[in-house]
Every structure is written in structure tokens, then in C-alpha cells.
Design a protein around this motif. Structure first.
Motif, PDB file in Angstrom:
ATOM      1  N   TYR A  55      33.950  48.064  27.516  1.00 14.88           N
ATOM      2  CA  TYR A  55      34.330  48.855  28.287  1.00 14.88           C
ATOM      3  C   TYR A  55      35.195  48.742  29.556  1.00 14.88           C
ATOM      4  N   HIS A  56      35.936  49.546  30.066  1.00 12.47           N
ATOM      5  CA  HIS A  56      36.951  49.629  31.075  1.00 12.47           C
ATOM      6  C   HIS A  56      38.066  48.538  30.965  1.00 12.47           C
ATOM      7  N   LEU A  57      38.437  48.384  29.831  1.00 12.50           N
ATOM      8  CA  LEU A  57      39.618  47.470  29.391  1.00 12.50           C
ATOM      9  C   LEU A  57      40.715  47.660  30.414  1.00 12.50           C
ATOM     10  N   ASP A  58      41.300  49.285  30.310  1.00  9.74           N
ATOM     11  CA  ASP A  58      42.587  49.484  30.903  1.00  9.74           C
ATOM     12  C   ASP A  58      42.257  49.169  32.569  1.00  9.74           C
ATOM     13  N   ASP A  59      41.159  49.441  33.128  1.00 11.27           N
ATOM     14  CA  ASP A  59      41.094  49.265  34.554  1.00 11.27           C
ATOM     15  C   ASP A  59      41.148  47.581  34.704  1.00 11.27           C
ATOM     16  N   ILE A  60      40.421  46.812  33.880  1.00  4.82           N
ATOM     17  CA  ILE A  60      40.608  45.625  34.158  1.00  4.82           C
ATOM     18  C   ILE A  60      41.939  45.050  33.755  1.00  4.82           C
ATOM     19  N   ASN A  61      42.921  45.367  33.021  1.00  2.37           N
ATOM     20  CA  ASN A  61      43.976  45.065  32.961  1.00  2.37           C
ATOM     21  C   ASN A  61      44.775  45.102  34.006  1.00  2.37           C
ATOM     22  N   LEU A  62      44.594  46.112  34.896  1.00  3.87           N
ATOM     23  CA  LEU A  62      45.306  46.459  36.243  1.00  3.87           C
ATOM     24  C   LEU A  62      44.858  45.410  37.108  1.00  3.87           C
ATOM     25  N   LEU A  63      43.431  45.150  37.105  1.00  2.00           N
ATOM     26  CA  LEU A  63      43.186  43.929  38.190  1.00  2.00           C
ATOM     27  C   LEU A  63      43.569  42.815  37.831  1.00  2.00           C
ATOM     28  N   VAL A  64      43.857  42.550  36.741  1.00  2.00           N
ATOM     29  CA  VAL A  64      44.250  41.174  36.155  1.00  2.00           C
ATOM     30  C   VAL A  64      45.793  40.960  36.719  1.00  2.00           C
ATOM     31  N   TYR A  65      46.640  41.930  36.416  1.00  2.00           N
ATOM     32  CA  TYR A  65      47.785  42.216  36.771  1.00  2.00           C
ATOM     33  C   TYR A  65      48.237  41.785  38.274  1.00  2.00           C
ATOM     34  N   LYS A  66      47.352  42.093  39.023  1.00  2.00           N
ATOM     35  CA  LYS A  66      47.415  42.050  40.461  1.00  2.00           C
ATOM     36  C   LYS A  66      46.663  40.908  41.091  1.00  2.00           C
ATOM     37  N   ALA A  67      45.669  40.239  40.445  1.00  2.00           N
ATOM     38  CA  ALA A  67      45.176  39.291  41.015  1.00  2.00           C
ATOM     39  C   ALA A  67      45.802  37.979  41.367  1.00  2.00           C
ATOM     40  N   ASP A  68      45.597  37.305  42.295  1.00  2.00           N
ATOM     41  CA  ASP A  68      46.195  36.104  42.996  1.00  2.00           C
ATOM     42  C   ASP A  68      45.261  34.909  43.066  1.00  2.00           C
ATOM     43  N   LEU A  69      43.910  35.276  42.719  1.00  2.00           N
ATOM     44  CA  LEU A  69      42.820  34.178  42.488  1.00  2.00           C
ATOM     45  C   LEU A  69      41.821  34.979  41.421  1.00  2.00           C
ATOM     46  N   CYS A  70      41.596  33.936  40.380  1.00  2.00           N
ATOM     47  CA  CYS A  70      40.513  34.202  39.558  1.00  2.00           C
ATOM     48  C   CYS A  70      39.628  33.320  39.369  1.00  2.00           C
ATOM     49  N   ILE A  71      38.154  33.607  39.645  1.00  2.00           N
ATOM     50  CA  ILE A  71      37.180  32.759  39.780  1.00  2.00           C
ATOM     51  C   ILE A  71      36.129  33.074  38.645  1.00  2.00           C
ATOM     52  N   VAL A  72      36.029  31.847  37.635  1.00  2.00           N
ATOM     53  CA  VAL A  72      35.315  32.107  36.450  1.00  2.00           C
ATOM     54  C   VAL A  72      34.041  31.187  36.624  1.00  2.00           C
ATOM     55  N   ILE A  73      32.883  32.073  36.301  1.00  2.00           N
ATOM     56  CA  ILE A  73      31.734  31.457  36.626  1.00  2.00           C
ATOM     57  C   ILE A  73      30.636  31.449  35.454  1.00  2.00           C
ATOM     58  N   GLY A  74      30.187  30.487  34.988  1.00  2.00           N
ATOM     59  CA  GLY A  74      29.174  30.340  34.023  1.00  2.00           C
ATOM     60  C   GLY A  74      29.627  31.009  32.993  1.00  2.00           C
TER      61      GLY A  74
END
Length: 297
Positions: A222-241
Motif C-alpha cells: 500500500y501507499h507506494l507513491d506516497d512513500i516514494n515522495l517521502l523517500v525523495y525528500k528525506a535527509d535521515l532514514c532510521i531503520v529499526i528491527g
């Protein structure tokens, strides 16, 4: 004087968080481990006789919907019985803008993409809202709708015909899935207990056969288009578990890194791509997140 590498990593990470403007969190099964939710593949010892990756497919449901429903209903019961842990609450507090500013004063957005279907992060957010004193209720009133459940919810029921979807928190969903009458329920795959389709959960809107409201292998998250926009502008990604092996979620962190952002990994064990992370915190996420963000305890 010896230098503590872990302290340096913690200091550098905290400094970077202070300057981050768009924070994206990606979580997997390790987030809920302390809540007693078994990981999808190992099942905590359940369903050992079946290949879960072949069970969680549209084809498997078409062939034997009773068997698939037994597996998912067992996971559903586990999720309903579980309670959010401290890691959930740290992330829930980060979704409150005024609390987020304590650790990330420059932050403009915070979003949490979870691969988990257990709903525990939503319950943690609801619990914080309910527990907030009236004098501080403005903190939660300003909460952003930050959680994106990319694989759906185990508590959702979806019609196979009309597409109607609803969350149902009662258990069991129907008498044939009552755990008290299912022999060998913890490994129903070895029992091969047949349940006729007419005795399985039905759609409340049209009466057709219903299925678990989760994304199966071979289906589009779900929500892949929305997530792609968030990935594009993110300057920090925190990956957990998460082991970072399931696409597309496994690609998000390093897409952030490719356009200049930083990646932090919180995981109990080594995971794919750790060597490319800018910051690594090894240990149970419920203790590591509190160690890194004590203000959010």
C-alpha cells in the motif's frame, strides 16, 4: 585515554538528528519482538511444517482458504493479546511535533513506514493520547498522521468480491476459528484441519468469503507513491528491527543515502547493508532507542 567508539557514534548521530529536516523511519518485525510477536518466517515455533512464504499468497488462499485463515487467525490472536513495548512508545512520541523538537529541533516532517501488521504502533499512539493529562492534551492534538502500514493490518478483514474492508477487533472472527476447538492450532499445518469456505469469515457488506486484510507475496504493498515522495525528500532514514530483505522497503534507506541523506540502523543482529549505514546501534530496539533518545522515555 581510550576512545569509546559507541559513544562517538551516539554523539555523531544525535548531532545529525538535530539538523535533520525530514525524518523517515522504516520498521520491521524486530520492533515488536519484545511484545511477544513472533517474526513472520520463524513463527516462534508455530507452523514449522509449512513454508510460510508459500502459504501467504493469493494462490494458497484460493486452494485452501481454511488453512490460510487458521495461520492468520493465530497471528491475529497473538497481536490482539500483545502490548506495545518501549520502542513503540519512543516512536509514538516522535510523532508528536512538540516532542520531536526535543531531539530534532529543525524537523519539518516525521513519517513512520512499518512493515508490521500487528497494529501495536497505533495502539501505542492511542495509549499516549489517552494517558496525556488534560493540561498537556495539546501535545497530542498536534500529532501528525505519521504511520504508514505498508502491508496492511492483521485485524482488518477484506472481502474477496466487493473489496469492502473493515477492522474487526473481536475474536474469534467465527466459530470455526475458535482456538479452543482447533487441535494443534499452534502448528495447524501438521494437522491439515479442513474448514469449509462457508464456515470461514464472511464480508459484512455482501456476505462473500472474506480474507485477511494484509498484503501477500505477489501483491502490491500500500501507499507506494506516497512513500516514494517521502523517500525523495528525506535527509535521515532510521531503520529499526528489519533484515532489509523484503522489497520495496529494503530499498528505501539507501535511496535516501544516494541523494545525500544519512542512514541509521537499529537491530539486534547484523542485517543486509549494515556496512553501508552511517550509524549502527546493535541491541534490542526497545533498549537502544531509549538509550539514544532518553528524552522520550
Amino acid at each position: 585515554m581510550s576512545v569509546n567508539v559507541e559513544d562517538i557514534v551516539l554523539h555523531n548521530f544525535r548531532e545529525y538528528v538535530k539538523s535533520a529536516k525530514h525524518i523517515l523511519v522504516i520498521t520491521g518485525a524486530g520492533l515488536s519482538a519484545a511484545s511477544g510477536i513472533p517474526t513472520f518466517r520463524d513463527g516462534g515455533g508455530m507452523w514449522n511444517s509449512l513454508d510460510v512464504e508459500k502459504l501467504a499468497t493469493p494462490e494458497a488462499f484460493a486452494t485452501n482458504p481454511g488453512l490460510v485463515w487458521q495461520f492468520y487467525h493465530y497471528r491475529r490472536v497473538k497481536a490482539l493479546e500483545a502490548q506495545p513495548n518501549q520502542a513503540h512508545y519512543v516512536l509514538a512520541r516522535l510523532s508528536i511535533p512538540k516532542l520531536l523538537k526535543k531531539v530534532a529541533p529543525q524537523a519539518k516532517t516525521f513519517h513512520h513506514v512499518t512493515q508490521n501488521v500487528d497494529r501495536l504502533i497505533i495502539r501505542a499512539m492511542d495509549n499516549l493520547n489517552n494517558d496525556t493529562p488534560e493540561s498537556l492534551s495539546h501535545l497530542n492534538h498536534s500529532r501528525v498522521n505519521s504511520v504508514i502500514e505498508i502491508h496492511g493490518r492483521i485485524t482488518d478483514v477484506q472481502c474477496t468480491q466487493c473489496g469492502h474492508r473493515e477492522e474487526v477487533l473481536s475474536s474469534p472472527l467465527c466459530s470455526s476459528l475458535d482456538t479452543s476447538i482447533l487441535n494443534g492450532y499452534e502448528d495447524a499445518g501438521s494437522e491439515h484441519r479442513y474448514i469449509a469456505p462457508e464456515d470461514l469469515p464472511r464480508c459484512s457488506a455482501c456476505g462473500a468469503l472474506a480474507r485477511p486484510g494484509v498484503v501477500w507475496f505477489g501483491e502490491k504493498p500500500y501507499h507506494l507513491d506516497d512513500i516514494n515522495l517521502l523517500v525523495y525528500k528525506a535527509d535521515l532514514c532510521i531503520v529499526i528491527g528489519t533484515s532489509s530483505t523484503v522489497r520495496p522497503a529494503s530499498t528505501y534507506a539507501y535511496r535516501v543515502q544516494r541523494h545525500g541523506g544519512k542512514v541509521a540502523v537499529f537491530n539486534l543482529n547484523e542485517s543486509v547493508g549494515d556496512e553501508r549505514a552511517d550509524f549502527i546501534f546493535r541491541g534490542p530496539c526497545e533498549t537502544e532507542l531509549l538509550r539514544v533518545f532518553p528524552e522520550l522515555a
